[in-house]
Design a protein around this motif. Sequence first.
Motif, PDB file in Angstrom:
ATOM      1  N   ARG A 111     -33.759-118.762-129.032  1.00 17.49           N
ATOM      2  CA  ARG A 111     -32.458-118.333-129.579  1.00 17.49           C
ATOM      3  C   ARG A 111     -32.051-116.977-129.010  1.00 17.49           C
ATOM      4  N   GLU A 112     -33.012-116.065-128.926  1.00 10.12           N
ATOM      5  CA  GLU A 112     -32.706-114.728-128.381  1.00 10.12           C
ATOM      6  C   GLU A 112     -32.219-114.818-126.937  1.00 10.12           C
ATOM      7  N   ALA A 113     -32.690-115.853-126.234  1.00  7.42           N
ATOM      8  CA  ALA A 113     -32.267-116.029-124.844  1.00  7.42           C
ATOM      9  C   ALA A 113     -30.949-116.801-124.737  1.00  7.42           C
ATOM     10  N   GLY A 114     -30.376-117.179-125.885  1.00  6.74           N
ATOM     11  CA  GLY A 114     -29.059-117.795-125.886  1.00  6.74           C
ATOM     12  C   GLY A 114     -29.027-119.298-126.026  1.00  6.74           C
ATOM     13  N   ALA A 115     -30.169-119.924-126.297  1.00  4.18           N
ATOM     14  CA  ALA A 115     -30.209-121.377-126.393  1.00  4.18           C
ATOM     15  C   ALA A 115     -29.909-121.847-127.810  1.00  4.18           C
ATOM     16  N   VAL A 116     -29.353-123.056-127.922  1.00  2.57           N
ATOM     17  CA  VAL A 116     -29.273-123.759-129.196  1.00  2.57           C
ATOM     18  C   VAL A 116     -30.620-124.460-129.378  1.00  2.57           C
ATOM     19  N   VAL A 117     -31.276-124.208-130.494  1.00  2.00           N
ATOM     20  CA  VAL A 117     -32.658-124.655-130.671  1.00  2.00           C
ATOM     21  C   VAL A 117     -32.730-125.883-131.575  1.00  2.00           C
ATOM     22  N   VAL A 118     -33.571-126.826-131.179  1.00  2.00           N
ATOM     23  CA  VAL A 118     -33.907-127.978-132.016  1.00  2.00           C
ATOM     24  C   VAL A 118     -35.389-127.875-132.343  1.00  2.00           C
ATOM     25  N   ARG A 119     -35.691-127.773-133.616  1.00  2.00           N
ATOM     26  CA  ARG A 119     -37.094-127.649-134.030  1.00  2.00           C
ATOM     27  C   ARG A 119     -37.773-129.003-134.114  1.00  2.00           C
ATOM     28  N   ARG A 120     -39.030-129.012-133.811  1.00  2.00           N
ATOM     29  CA  ARG A 120     -39.853-130.207-133.998  1.00  2.00           C
ATOM     30  C   ARG A 120     -41.219-129.787-134.476  1.00  2.00           C
ATOM     31  N   GLU A 121     -41.923-130.711-135.065  1.00  2.00           N
ATOM     32  CA  GLU A 121     -43.293-130.448-135.464  1.00  2.00           C
ATOM     33  C   GLU A 121     -44.228-130.801-134.314  1.00  2.00           C
ATOM     34  N   PRO A 122     -45.340-130.080-134.161  1.00  2.00           N
ATOM     35  CA  PRO A 122     -46.279-130.393-133.078  1.00  2.00           C
ATOM     36  C   PRO A 122     -46.712-131.856-133.121  1.00  2.00           C
ATOM     37  N   GLY A 123     -46.734-132.486-131.976  1.00  2.00           N
ATOM     38  CA  GLY A 123     -47.146-133.884-131.901  1.00  2.00           C
ATOM     39  C   GLY A 123     -46.060-134.883-132.209  1.00  2.00           C
ATOM     40  N   SER A 124     -44.836-134.421-132.466  1.00  2.00           N
ATOM     41  CA  SER A 124     -43.736-135.323-132.782  1.00  2.00           C
ATOM     42  C   SER A 124     -42.525-134.977-131.923  1.00  2.00           C
TER      43      SER A 124
END
Length: 531
Positions: free
Chosen positions: A331-344
Amino acid sequence: MRKEGRPMLKVLDPPAVRRWSRHCAAALGRARAEIDALNVFPVPDGDTGTNLHLTILSAAEAVDALPGDADAGATWEALTRGALLGARGNSGVIVSQAVRGLGEVLGRAQGGGADLRDGLTRAAQMARAAVARPVEGTVLSVLSAAAHAVRDAPDDLTEVACRAADEARRALRRTTGQLGVLSRNGVVDAGAAGLVIVLESLAEVVTEAYSERHEVPAPARRIAPEELGRRDAGGPGYEVMYLLDAGAHEVDRLRGELDALGDSLVIVGGEGLWNVHVHVHDAGAAIEAGLRAGRPHRIRVTYLGGRPHEPGPARGVVAVAAGDGLAALFREAGAVVVRREPGSAPAAAALLRAVREAGTEVAVLPNDAAVHDVAVAAAEIAREEGVTVSVLPTRASVQGLAALAVHDPLRRFDDDIVAMTDAAGHTRHGHVWVADREAMTSAGICRPGDVLGVVDGEVALIGADLAATAVEVVRRLVSGGSEMVTIVTGAGAPEGLLRAVRDHLERVRPDLEIVVYEGGQGGYPLLIGVE
């Protein structure tokens, strides 16, 4: 349409099948625009003729690639697979299954009249079974009529081929009165018109009497271009197609899922490879259902009408992150972030929302090999909505960070994608994690509690100590040309793990720049990138 006084084939041998596939593809190519003009069902998108031409052309090219002495089994197998791989649209997928039905019989027979008769019966059965909700007045009706007409035909190839073609032509004329949307527009069914050409082409090859053009019944009224693509606002908005590697049991379950999501569902194929076609409101959900069933590929999403989503402004980047710290970095670098859980993997719908938010030209950073297919699916949908999207081949978060570091929204989009891809490609990546079960890896069998060292996506070593394994991973990643090492610590990383790696690097390569981030990712105590 039997032509007297001409030589007649006794059997549909491999050379005749080859001639039929070429002649049929050419005939559909000539009639393509006329068939497109009939296309009002199931979607008035004006492309049925084009889709059928491309489907049969793919089959013909597959046969042409065979050696000249290929036997019947190999010839029909190539024809069937070519049609399956090249099938486009609702009618193209159905016709590809009809070809498969013919091949199941004729690929194991001499190709005489009785064999063709049995093949047409099998083709009609398989095509109808592939459609979740069969509708009369369509290609299915015409194929069934042709198969029924030859049930009592003598065992003569010419008689069977010509009788099937003649009855298909008669059945085509009846389609206008069988389906309301055809009657209202004064047209025969477009897919059925294409099937008639397929069967007439076969009869022409058998009788050695070729036509330059095949009759395509003209619409009773001209359908204005603006009417093509118009559909009920409440109808499904997307056509989704993909090839699928999956078992028969998984495909049966997929049929139920997709049937509940939309309409015009057709699934054809077999022996582990399938072609899936459906019209849905939620394209992402249809693709995710395929991901649960197996491995979808060659995904195509077509917007069927209405007003597409208006994307946000300008250039953007979407990054997938598996930890809060990583998410903050992106986010700090300007991206729109999509979170995921590890392994998924995240849902395609979540990625699609992020792409829409990011802008009109968007780079997507999956940052994990398992996320790549979902990202491609979301990108396909976004492209249909007018967004320019490129999914970069980032297989690790450190590669995504490297790509984002060189992102420049003032560059031409294509140049920016090249620069980001190059940065990611020059970043070797590794990580360590603790096995929670016994498994076979590329480094041997691991057991619960073993420490796995992963280098460029492959388990390279199995150790007993986390710090020692991490140091060995770094040693294998660093080369003489390395300039910078990025270390991302995970949630609950043991005290001393980072220090062990830094001490090693400062001792053996004091010239390297070392950058450390708190990633907060679960499962992986340490992520390592080397540029």
